[in-house]
Design an enzyme around this catalytic site. Structure first.
Site, PDB file in Angstrom:
ATOM      1  N   ILE A  34       0.886  -1.157   0.000  1.00 18.15           N
ATOM      2  CA  ILE A  34       0.000   0.000   0.000  1.00 18.15           C
ATOM      3  C   ILE A  34       0.927   1.210   0.000  1.00 18.15           C
ATOM      4  O   ILE A  34       1.889   1.271   0.764  1.00 18.15           O
ATOM      5  CB  ILE A  34      -0.962  -0.034   1.217  1.00 18.15           C
ATOM      6  N   SER A  35       0.680   2.150  -0.892  1.00 18.84           N
ATOM      7  CA  SER A  35       1.573   3.307  -1.048  1.00 18.84           C
ATOM      8  C   SER A  35       1.572   4.188   0.193  1.00 18.84           C
ATOM      9  O   SER A  35       0.630   4.186   0.976  1.00 18.84           O
ATOM     10  CB  SER A  35       1.133   4.162  -2.240  1.00 18.84           C
TER      11      SER A  35
END
Ligand code: SAH
Length: 230
Positions: free
Chosen positions: A76-77
């Site tokens: 997940i960024s």
């Protein structure tokens, strides 16, 4: 501001907020300090409870400004990159948005607060199912997720006003360029796996694509085809 539930992100853990826990206000302040200015984007980031998308880590860690591992070896960024890409895409309430790389569904949720409808796909069924559950929990009903290959896009729902790709490849897939509406924008990290990638913002004009290079980033690769396992 202990005791005022709405000032804190997500559900209480153990009843009281301990020292160092992140408030909604602090999270948004961090993004503002990093240069995010769009009020709608800041409001969307404030509304999405990031901790439910990264269940394996603690709440404090969930709001720290870095990428985190999710299932299927994906990531997940970091919040800043999510906010930056969302701001650059300039999503409006009437837009139909395609997202390639659902992952946890976090970015999908942020987009859903800004767009008319979000279509999101991922090559891992496990990720799509998990994301669909979380998005339903949040009662975001303007989202459709499915398992699919991002290289093919989603021709049945095209054209899209906005396209966001959250995995890197040396070039923008042709199908995605074709499925972009005229005047539409597409954002994607372009570059080799594990090497230096660059966020590119494309705009489809009657004369072709206008392209801007925004910043250096590091994303997991866009991999052709559906995942066999998981
Ligand atoms: N936006 C996500 C993070 C995505 S990580 C979030 O907020 O959590 C990149 C995702 O792209 C991974 O989940 C990976 O499975 C997916 N992906 C890689 N290649 C793909 C392809 N060809 N088609 C669809 N999804 C792909």
């Amino acid at each position: 501001m202990q005791g005022e539930d709405d000032d804190w992100i997500g559900p209480w853990e153990g009843g009281a907020a301990g020292p160092g826990q992140v408030t909604r206000a602090e999270f948004v302040l961090m993004l503002r300090r990093q240069g995010i200015r769009d009020r709608r984007v800041l409001a969307a980031m404030e509304q999405v409870p990031r901790e439910i998308f990264v269940a394996s880590v603690g709440r404090r860690e969930a709001y720290a400004d870095h990428a985190l591992p999710i299932e299927c070896g994906q990531t997940i960024s970091q919040p800043y990159v999510v906010a930056f890409m969302t701001e650059a895409l300039d999503v409006a309430p009437e837009h139909r948005v395609l997202e390639v790389g659902t992952g946890s569904g976090y970015q999908t949720a942020v987009l859903a607060h800004l767009a008319g409808h979000v279509f999101s796909l991922d090559r891992y069924r496990t990720l799509v199912e998990g994301a669909a559950e979380r998005l339903a929990t949040l009662k975001l009903d303007n989202v459709t997720v499915k398992a699919g290959d991002g290289f093919l896009g989603w021709p049945q729902e095209a054209p899209f006003d906005r396209i966001m790709v959250t995995a890197a490849f040396p070039e923008v897939p042709q199908a995605l360029k074709e499925q972009l509406a005229e005047g539409g924008r597409l954002i994607m990290p372009v570059g080799p796996e594990g090497g230096v990638q660059e966020l590119r913002l494309l705009e489809k004009t009657p004369e072709g694509f206008a392209e801007r290079r925004l910043m250096a980033v590091r994303f997991v690769p866009l991999v052709p085809g559906m995942a066999r396992a998981l």
